[in-house]
Design a protein around this motif. Sequence first.
Motif, PDB file in Angstrom:
ATOM      1  N   LEU A 110      40.248   5.454  45.411  1.00  0.00           N
ATOM      2  CA  LEU A 110      39.953   4.136  44.858  1.00  0.00           C
ATOM      3  C   LEU A 110      39.913   4.206  43.341  1.00  0.00           C
ATOM      4  CD1 LEU A 110      37.045   3.291  47.278  1.00  0.00           C
ATOM      5  CD2 LEU A 110      39.142   1.947  47.112  1.00  0.00           C
ATOM      6  N   PRO A 111      40.136   3.085  42.648  1.00  0.00           N
ATOM      7  CA  PRO A 111      39.893   3.075  41.213  1.00  0.00           C
ATOM      8  C   PRO A 111      38.468   3.523  40.909  1.00  0.00           C
ATOM      9  CG  PRO A 111      41.015   1.070  41.873  1.00  0.00           C
ATOM     10  CD  PRO A 111      40.633   1.790  43.141  1.00  0.00           C
ATOM     11  N   ARG A 112      38.306   4.145  39.767  1.00  0.00           N
ATOM     12  CA  ARG A 112      36.996   4.697  39.401  1.00  0.00           C
ATOM     13  C   ARG A 112      35.936   3.601  39.409  1.00  0.00           C
ATOM     14  NH1 ARG A 112      37.337   8.187  34.171  1.00  0.00           N
ATOM     15  NH2 ARG A 112      36.155   6.617  33.044  1.00  0.00           N
ATOM     16  N   ASN A 113      34.746   3.965  39.804  1.00  0.00           N
ATOM     17  CA  ASN A 113      33.578   3.078  39.832  1.00  0.00           C
ATOM     18  C   ASN A 113      33.633   2.035  40.949  1.00  0.00           C
ATOM     19  OD1 ASN A 113      32.501   4.210  37.282  1.00  0.00           O
ATOM     20  ND2 ASN A 113      34.231   3.128  36.350  1.00  0.00           N
ATOM     21  N   MET A 114      34.555   2.189  41.892  1.00  0.00           N
ATOM     22  CA  MET A 114      34.655   1.237  42.998  1.00  0.00           C
ATOM     23  C   MET A 114      34.342   1.916  44.323  1.00  0.00           C
ATOM     24  SD  MET A 114      37.899  -1.231  42.278  1.00  0.00           S
ATOM     25  CE  MET A 114      38.338  -1.671  40.579  1.00  0.00           C
ATOM     26  N   SER A 115      33.836   1.103  45.261  1.00  0.00           N
ATOM     27  CA  SER A 115      33.629   1.561  46.630  1.00  0.00           C
ATOM     28  C   SER A 115      34.483   0.706  47.553  1.00  0.00           C
ATOM     29  CB  SER A 115      32.153   1.434  47.029  1.00  0.00           C
ATOM     30  OG  SER A 115      31.739   0.076  46.945  1.00  0.00           O
ATOM     31  N   SER A 116      34.793   1.221  48.724  1.00  0.00           N
ATOM     32  CA  SER A 116      35.623   0.473  49.669  1.00  0.00           C
ATOM     33  C   SER A 116      34.843  -0.640  50.365  1.00  0.00           C
ATOM     34  CB  SER A 116      36.237   1.409  50.705  1.00  0.00           C
ATOM     35  OG  SER A 116      35.220   2.099  51.407  1.00  0.00           O
ATOM     36  N   SER A 117      33.529  -0.546  50.363  1.00  0.00           N
ATOM     37  CA  SER A 117      32.642  -1.604  50.850  1.00  0.00           C
ATOM     38  C   SER A 117      31.244  -1.263  50.348  1.00  0.00           C
ATOM     39  CB  SER A 117      32.674  -1.736  52.377  1.00  0.00           C
ATOM     40  OG  SER A 117      32.270  -0.524  52.995  1.00  0.00           O
ATOM     41  N   PHE A 118      30.320  -2.160  50.585  1.00  0.00           N
ATOM     42  CA  PHE A 118      28.977  -1.944  50.036  1.00  0.00           C
ATOM     43  C   PHE A 118      27.947  -2.594  50.947  1.00  0.00           C
ATOM     44  CE2 PHE A 118      25.461  -3.200  47.203  1.00  0.00           C
ATOM     45  CZ  PHE A 118      25.126  -1.961  46.693  1.00  0.00           C
ATOM     46  N   ILE A 119      26.913  -1.836  51.295  1.00  0.00           N
ATOM     47  CA  ILE A 119      25.810  -2.367  52.094  1.00  0.00           C
ATOM     48  C   ILE A 119      24.586  -2.533  51.210  1.00  0.00           C
ATOM     49  CG2 ILE A 119      24.203  -1.923  53.992  1.00  0.00           C
ATOM     50  CD1 ILE A 119      26.448  -0.531  55.482  1.00  0.00           C
ATOM     51  N   LYS A 120      24.044  -3.743  51.212  1.00  0.00           N
ATOM     52  CA  LYS A 120      22.821  -4.025  50.458  1.00  0.00           C
ATOM     53  C   LYS A 120      21.734  -4.419  51.460  1.00  0.00           C
ATOM     54  CE  LYS A 120      21.511  -6.148  46.093  1.00  0.00           C
ATOM     55  NZ  LYS A 120      21.555  -4.881  45.353  1.00  0.00           N
ATOM     56  N   VAL A 121      20.580  -3.790  51.336  1.00  0.00           N
ATOM     57  CA  VAL A 121      19.475  -4.055  52.256  1.00  0.00           C
ATOM     58  C   VAL A 121      18.450  -4.927  51.543  1.00  0.00           C
ATOM     59  CG1 VAL A 121      17.688  -3.066  53.723  1.00  0.00           C
ATOM     60  CG2 VAL A 121      19.852  -1.837  53.397  1.00  0.00           C
ATOM     61  N   ILE A 122      18.168  -6.095  52.124  1.00  0.00           N
ATOM     62  CA  ILE A 122      17.203  -7.039  51.554  1.00  0.00           C
ATOM     63  C   ILE A 122      16.175  -7.379  52.631  1.00  0.00           C
ATOM     64  CG2 ILE A 122      16.876  -9.312  50.513  1.00  0.00           C
ATOM     65  CD1 ILE A 122      19.739  -9.154  49.497  1.00  0.00           C
ATOM     66  N   ASP A 123      14.931  -7.008  52.387  1.00  0.00           N
ATOM     67  CA  ASP A 123      13.849  -7.231  53.360  1.00  0.00           C
ATOM     68  C   ASP A 123      14.240  -6.739  54.758  1.00  0.00           C
ATOM     69  OD1 ASP A 123      12.183  -8.272  51.480  1.00  0.00           O
ATOM     70  OD2 ASP A 123      12.364 -10.367  52.123  1.00  0.00           O
ATOM     71  N   GLY A 124      14.864  -5.584  54.792  1.00  0.00           N
ATOM     72  CA  GLY A 124      15.231  -4.969  56.054  1.00  0.00           C
ATOM     73  C   GLY A 124      16.524  -5.474  56.669  1.00  0.00           C
ATOM     74  N   VAL A 125      17.127  -6.497  56.061  1.00  0.00           N
ATOM     75  CA  VAL A 125      18.397  -7.040  56.568  1.00  0.00           C
ATOM     76  C   VAL A 125      19.547  -6.326  55.868  1.00  0.00           C
ATOM     77  CG1 VAL A 125      19.832  -9.092  56.839  1.00  0.00           C
ATOM     78  CG2 VAL A 125      17.341  -9.275  57.038  1.00  0.00           C
ATOM     79  N   ARG A 126      20.429  -5.736  56.656  1.00  0.00           N
ATOM     80  CA  ARG A 126      21.539  -4.956  56.112  1.00  0.00           C
ATOM     81  C   ARG A 126      22.788  -5.853  56.001  1.00  0.00           C
ATOM     82  NH1 ARG A 126      21.647  -0.656  60.807  1.00  0.00           N
ATOM     83  NH2 ARG A 126      21.715  -2.683  61.866  1.00  0.00           N
ATOM     84  N   ILE A 127      23.228  -6.073  54.772  1.00  0.00           N
ATOM     85  CA  ILE A 127      24.370  -6.967  54.529  1.00  0.00           C
ATOM     86  C   ILE A 127      25.556  -6.127  54.074  1.00  0.00           C
ATOM     87  CG2 ILE A 127      25.191  -9.028  53.344  1.00  0.00           C
ATOM     88  CD1 ILE A 127      22.245  -9.700  52.747  1.00  0.00           C
ATOM     89  N   LEU A 128      26.638  -6.218  54.818  1.00  0.00           N
ATOM     90  CA  LEU A 128      27.860  -5.488  54.481  1.00  0.00           C
ATOM     91  C   LEU A 128      28.785  -6.407  53.694  1.00  0.00           C
ATOM     92  CD1 LEU A 128      29.880  -3.110  54.722  1.00  0.00           C
ATOM     93  CD2 LEU A 128      30.554  -4.048  56.953  1.00  0.00           C
ATOM     94  N   PHE A 129      29.151  -5.972  52.492  1.00  0.00           N
ATOM     95  CA  PHE A 129      30.084  -6.702  51.645  1.00  0.00           C
ATOM     96  C   PHE A 129      31.413  -5.950  51.634  1.00  0.00           C
ATOM     97  CE2 PHE A 129      25.876  -7.767  50.136  1.00  0.00           C
ATOM     98  CZ  PHE A 129      25.945  -9.136  49.911  1.00  0.00           C
ATOM     99  N   ILE A 130      32.473  -6.635  52.022  1.00  0.00           N
ATOM    100  CA  ILE A 130      33.817  -6.056  52.001  1.00  0.00           C
ATOM    101  C   ILE A 130      34.702  -6.968  51.170  1.00  0.00           C
ATOM    102  CG2 ILE A 130      35.811  -5.303  53.352  1.00  0.00           C
ATOM    103  CD1 ILE A 130      33.967  -5.032  55.767  1.00  0.00           C
ATOM    104  N   ALA A 131      35.472  -6.380  50.271  1.00  0.00           N
ATOM    105  CA  ALA A 131      36.360  -7.161  49.413  1.00  0.00           C
ATOM    106  C   ALA A 131      37.791  -6.669  49.550  1.00  0.00           C
ATOM    107  CB  ALA A 131      35.921  -7.055  47.953  1.00  0.00           C
TER     108      ALA A 131
END
Length: 439
Positions: A110-131
């Motif tokens: 991947l280009p530097r500083n990028m991830s293929s997806s990202f999971i953010k946990v908010i108050d125990g809720v796991r949100i998967l972000f895919i772009a």
Amino acid sequence: MKLTIYHTNDIHSHLHEYARITEYLIQERPKLQHHSLYLDIGDHVDLSAPVTEATMGIKNVELLNAAHCDIATIGNNEGMTISHDALNTLYDNATFDVTCANVFDEQGRLPRNMSSSFIKVIDGVRILFIAATAPFTPFYRALDWIVTNPLAAIKDEIKANEGAYDLLVIMSHVGVFFDEKLCQEIPEIDLILGSHTHHYFENGEINNGVLMAAAGKYGHFLGEVTLEIENNSIIKKEATLHPVDGLPEVETHFDEEGKMLLNDSVIDQPISLPRRTDTITQTAHILAESIFEFTNADCTIINAGLIVNGIDAERLTEYDIHQMLPHPINAVRIRLSGLELKNIIIKSQKQEYLNEHAQGLGFRGNIFGGYILYNLGFIESESRYFINGELIHDDETYILGTIDMYTFGRYFPTLKDQPTDYLMPEFLRDIFKEKLLEY
């Protein structure tokens, strides 16, 4: 739990409007009694803005930092209008996460500083972000990137994160028709934040149970999505837009900053380069000649409206050249038969777009203007066509040096399917500047 997601897309370096959005976010997010995120869905960078050109997009990243962006992805402007190395360093100082699932280098990284997806946990809720970003394959290949099928890339990321997330958010810089297909193919998506086709939904749109949201272009709107979540599932989701006219007014000086950063002299003596769209000027002739030589072609065709501003000054600066040719347009070499080239010449002489207001395809001017032919000649009454004084033969192959916007089918449909070499990352202004240095 309630979560508000603010989103922008296709800002295209309309930085005054973006400053108003930033001020609103800074004022309003702290007032919320629940969690919030701010996401940018790509094409924030546009080198048509002098300050963006001068910093190769670094200024835009600084502004995203100042707006407290949480997650961003790349559009075709970040991916294709700056060099391979510039994209690799663009987000070195970003204070937000950057994700994109379908752009890789030739080693599969991947280009530097990028991830293929990202999971953010908010108050125990796991949100998967895919772009994912639009697959302009020939352009990415010309910059030593590989762009893969966005639908397949999204499905792969979903599979790779199976069991690790509760909610699924797609950040799509592929366009509204792709997003509609996503809704049918992957109905478990909770939210699609869309972009690229500059569409917007005033109150979102539900498609097969998926909420689609998008905020238009140029900072005309700030998008806001509110999710109500119980037991790690969404029970209510709503979208709205905030028109920029209703956001705080701010004072900005981006144009002055860009002019200062691009103040170096290119020619340090009086110079006059006029601009007209209805006739061939010296300026347009020089541009055509520069493209002809840069592409090492047999002939060249361009349109006069590519010259956006003329110049009559005591010296010529980098800023002046940028204002003359602010487009993110590249030169191309197109291989075609003599018969196909003749048809292109015939079509060009109709001058169908002489006074047309043009937009899109990278064009950053207003009037398209008349076509200019370089190293091409013809006697229309005798149907005889020439390159460098020699007759064009129907069955011979010739190289046409021209601009990438002609390869998309809008102006010359024939050129869309011809073998084409995209010459990147140089823009027209870079080619033009080198030619001016010879004068």
